[in-house]
Design an enzyme around this catalytic site. Structure first.
Site, PDB file in Angstrom:
ATOM      1  N   HIS A  81      59.752  64.210 -21.734  1.00 33.19           N
ATOM      2  CA  HIS A  81      58.536  64.496 -20.970  1.00 33.19           C
ATOM      3  C   HIS A  81      57.621  63.282 -20.842  1.00 33.19           C
ATOM      4  O   HIS A  81      57.501  62.466 -21.764  1.00 33.19           O
ATOM      5  CB  HIS A  81      57.787  65.705 -21.553  1.00 33.19           C
ATOM      6  N   ASP A 114      54.811  60.116 -28.245  1.00 29.58           N
ATOM      7  CA  ASP A 114      55.196  61.483 -27.894  1.00 29.58           C
ATOM      8  C   ASP A 114      54.790  61.708 -26.440  1.00 29.58           C
ATOM      9  O   ASP A 114      53.630  62.022 -26.173  1.00 29.58           O
ATOM     10  CB  ASP A 114      54.503  62.457 -28.840  1.00 29.58           C
ATOM     11  N   GLU A 155      54.746  69.151 -20.487  1.00 34.11           N
ATOM     12  CA  GLU A 155      55.378  69.680 -21.702  1.00 34.11           C
ATOM     13  C   GLU A 155      54.350  70.099 -22.734  1.00 34.11           C
ATOM     14  O   GLU A 155      54.514  71.119 -23.420  1.00 34.11           O
ATOM     15  CB  GLU A 155      56.325  68.635 -22.293  1.00 34.11           C
ATOM     16  N   GLU A 156      53.281  69.313 -22.855  1.00 31.54           N
ATOM     17  CA  GLU A 156      52.301  69.538 -23.920  1.00 31.54           C
ATOM     18  C   GLU A 156      51.486  70.813 -23.736  1.00 31.54           C
ATOM     19  O   GLU A 156      50.775  71.235 -24.643  1.00 31.54           O
ATOM     20  CB  GLU A 156      51.356  68.335 -24.033  1.00 31.54           C
ATOM     21  N   ASP A 209      62.898  64.220 -27.732  1.00 27.45           N
ATOM     22  CA  ASP A 209      61.484  64.319 -28.085  1.00 27.45           C
ATOM     23  C   ASP A 209      61.287  63.711 -29.468  1.00 27.45           C
ATOM     24  O   ASP A 209      62.240  63.267 -30.112  1.00 27.45           O
ATOM     25  CB  ASP A 209      61.017  65.775 -28.048  1.00 27.45           C
ATOM     26  N   HIS A 263      50.463  62.985 -32.685  1.00 26.20           N
ATOM     27  CA  HIS A 263      49.255  63.475 -32.024  1.00 26.20           C
ATOM     28  C   HIS A 263      48.015  62.710 -32.497  1.00 26.20           C
ATOM     29  O   HIS A 263      46.956  63.295 -32.734  1.00 26.20           O
ATOM     30  CB  HIS A 263      49.093  64.994 -32.185  1.00 26.20           C
TER      31      HIS A 263
END
Length: 348
Positions: free
Chosen positions: A70, A182, A214-215, A237, A325
């Site tokens: 993604h 990510d 995606e998130e 991922d 994150h």
């Protein structure tokens, strides 16, 4: 395997929250020239690159292998502008508020980028109470200061403008560190795989998908899988590498530098056992370092592929990543190399 990491640094530095992946998509498209037989962008903004396989169709029909990484990163949208010109934001993706204090951000407006400061409301340490200092603010308490008067802000910013955290990617020892690893690290790996397939055909038909949103719920992969109709799905991922102080060894999930993760389970999917066994056997035969991954919470595009139409045998290859994150997400060069090597071996 020697990887040119300049592309990963570039990808990390690009801005692209869910639904606003334009800059990342433009970069991906620029890299795909001559690497695929067909490249298209669908209505969701996914990039889908097709590379035909060379295997016989009569005796053993070729599989349709969908690979998905993604393009989007966690970030914010402007949701409100108050009377003083301070911005309130809507989170796109999961944030730990402890990582957001006093952060430089960029607000992407119609007229161009505006620098800003993201911080929570409340008193500074000099005048706060002991109880104030113990409190972790909620996301709704954060605001953005653009250093401009309310009229100037209202003239330049509108609800829905993209907000991203500022960070320049860099090398730190054997790690590549920056925001949006990510999942830009997987985007980088997928491009590298296509480059290495340029002078030779894969065994089966390959659909390389660079997905959107995606998130916020695997949205791009859902529609891409419906369109591609894969017979095998492989998501790319990141996963947790909590091999750092303060965490018990059994909670680490994976370890940085120990090899690419082969996902067994996460809270969104259970990988097809046949694919787990196939990738493990192949990694051992090829001498590619790997680690089996069980992640208690989290999900990938693999869940969307797996549940498409009548169901698709699916697996996720997971890149161990420290500090997920945050703006200092860290991936190990050896794990990047292992991921590219294992995926190439599988496709060939």
């Amino acid at each position: 395997m020697n990887l040119d990491l300049a592309g990963l640094l570039t990808l990390s530095n690009l801005n692209g929250v869910p639904g606003r992946e334009d800059a990342v998509r433009d970069y991906v498209l620029s890299q795909l020239e001559s690497l695929a037989d067909e490249v298209r962008v669908d209505a969701m903004g996914n990039v889908i690159a097709f590379r035909a396989g060379h295997g016989p169709q009569a005796d053993t029909p070729r599989e349709r292998v969908m690979l998905s990484a993604h393009m989007d990163e966690i970030g914010f949208l402007v949701r409100f502008i108050d009377d003083k010109g301070f911005l309130r934001v809507q989170a796109l993706g999961g944030f730990d508020p402890r990582t957001l204090f006093a952060r430089n951000v960029t607000v992407l407006t119609r007229g161009g980028p505006l620098p800003g400061i993201l911080t929570p409301g409340g008193r500074p340490i000099h005048i706060s109470s002991a109880d104030d200092r113990k409190k972790v603010p909620e996301l709704r308490e954060f605001f953005i200061d653009l250093g401009l008067g309310a009229e100037q802000v209202r003239a330049q910013v509108r609800v829905g403008d993209m907000v991203t955290l500022d960070q320049v990617a860099r090398r730190v020892g054997d790690l590549v560190v920056g925001k949006a690893m990510d999942d830009r690290a997987s985007v980088f790996m997928l491009i590298e795989v296509l480059k290495r397939l340029k002078d030779g055909r894969p065994r089966h038909d390959v659909y390389a998908v660079f997905s959107t949103q995606e998130e916020v719920g695997l949205r791009g992969a859902i529609t891409a899988a419906y369109s591609v109709q894969p017979t095998i799905g492989v998501a790319l991922d990141v996963t947790l590498a909590v091999d750092t102080p303060g965490v018990e060894i059994d909670e680490a999930v994976t370890r940085a530098g120990a090899g690419i993760g082969i996902k067994v389970y996460d809270s969104s999917m259970i990988s097809a056992r046949t694919l787990v066994d196939a990738f493990v056997d192949l990694a051992e035969a090829e001498g590619v370092p790997y680690q089996l991954e069980v992640l208690g919470q989290g999900g990938t595009d693999g869940a969307a592929i797996q549940r498409s139409r009548e169901g698709v045998p699916t697996i996720t290859l997971s890149l161990p990543t420290r500090y997920i994150h945050s703006v200092v997400e860290a991936v190990h060069v050896a794990d990047l190399e292992a991921g590219v090597a294992l995926l190439l071996a599988y496709l060939k």
